[in-house]
Design an enzyme around this catalytic site. Sequence first.
Site, PDB file in Angstrom:
ATOM      1  CB  CYS A  90      -0.899  -0.023   1.237  1.00  0.00           C
ATOM      2  SG  CYS A  90      -2.033   1.355   1.267  1.00  0.00           S
TER       3      CYS A  90
ATOM      4  CB  CYS B 127      -4.151   4.587  -5.548  1.00  0.00           C
ATOM      5  SG  CYS B 127      -3.970   2.808  -5.270  1.00  0.00           S
TER       6      CYS B 127
HETATM    7  O1  PYC Z   1      -1.874   3.840  -1.940  1.00  0.00           O
HETATM    8  O2  PYC Z   1      -1.341   1.881  -2.758  1.00  0.00           O
HETATM    9  C1  PYC Z   1      -2.127   2.641  -2.211  1.00  0.00           C
HETATM   10  C2  PYC Z   1      -3.442   2.129  -1.812  1.00  0.00           C
HETATM   11  C3  PYC Z   1      -3.948   0.880  -2.037  1.00  0.00           C
HETATM   12  C4  PYC Z   1      -5.231   0.863  -1.476  1.00  0.00           C
HETATM   13  C5  PYC Z   1      -5.472   2.092  -0.928  1.00  0.00           C
HETATM   14  N1  PYC Z   1      -4.367   2.866  -1.138  1.00  0.00           N
END
Ligand code: PYC
Length: 309
Positions: free
Chosen positions: A91, A236
């Site tokens: 993550c 993300c």
């Molecule tokens: O930032 O990789 C990320 C992530 C995955 C799920 C929520 N954030």
Amino acid sequence: MGKAHIIEVIDSHTGGEPTRVVVSGGPDLGEGSVADKLRVFREKHDHFRRAMVTEPRGSDVLVGALLCEPLDKSCETGVIFFDNATSIGMCGHGTIGLITTLAHMGRIKPGEHRVETAVGVVSAVLHEDGRVSVKNIPAYRKAKNVKIEVDHLGCISGDVAWGGNWFFLIDAHDLTLDLAHVDKLTDVTWEIRQAINTQGFPEVDHIILFSPSRSVGAHSQNFVLCPGKAYDRSPCGTGLSAKMACLAADGLLAPGQVWRQESIIGSIFEGSYEPIEGGIIPTITGKAFITAESRLLLEKDDPYQWGIL
Ligand code: PYC
């Protein structure tokens, strides 16, 4: 009142997406690598995951990060990430939150720190100004221009790529990416997820829609659907890694060139990459803020001590 089991957590958010680091009171996961520990966590302690991040103590959007002993002793810590539905391999926003949390605890200072995750070792630089740059595990595109049939939408085309989690990335669509359309975006991407899973790619657990950004300086805006149907408030980190793998494969982003990815709420991560055989090593940069230091209580006679099923 039952006798309570106490768990210490520190909460933060990275670009709006929360991370809850479990500092003490977690389950004994035995010896071995973090990948081994993740297997034990999944098989025997899923109730602990639920207790940490789902209601009544958490919410669908919360991502947990359980600190554990790394097998690789060059690492500052091991970590298992999990959300409202499952445990996840890596993550990006969570690693930025974790490094910021370790600094807040006084465990680390600005500089480079290695972290063992279930999918490999990542290294993170804590900058003097509090930003964190995470050098992720290798990312790559598995399939380009995959066409799937989706009820209500017809034919959708996108790329399947790995960035620490599995993503289906879609550029071609006529949806509006903004907060006013979040319910619609969630429904549509959930349908897309069912379709991509049944039409050849069962491993995909995150779906990303991209649009040109309306903000000055950002290359693109995204909407990211996570495994438990919550959307990522941050851009993300693993999704940005997968995106850069696709851009690199198409010759649209040069090594070292910066890609500024905006999230659905307007927060930004910067990404760049080094090329390797068959893929890239992505680096993502963002900033986290501490929001709480708490002691969670699990009372033995609380019927919802492990969450609401
Ligand atoms: O930032 O990789 C990320 C992530 C995955 C799920 C929520 N954030």
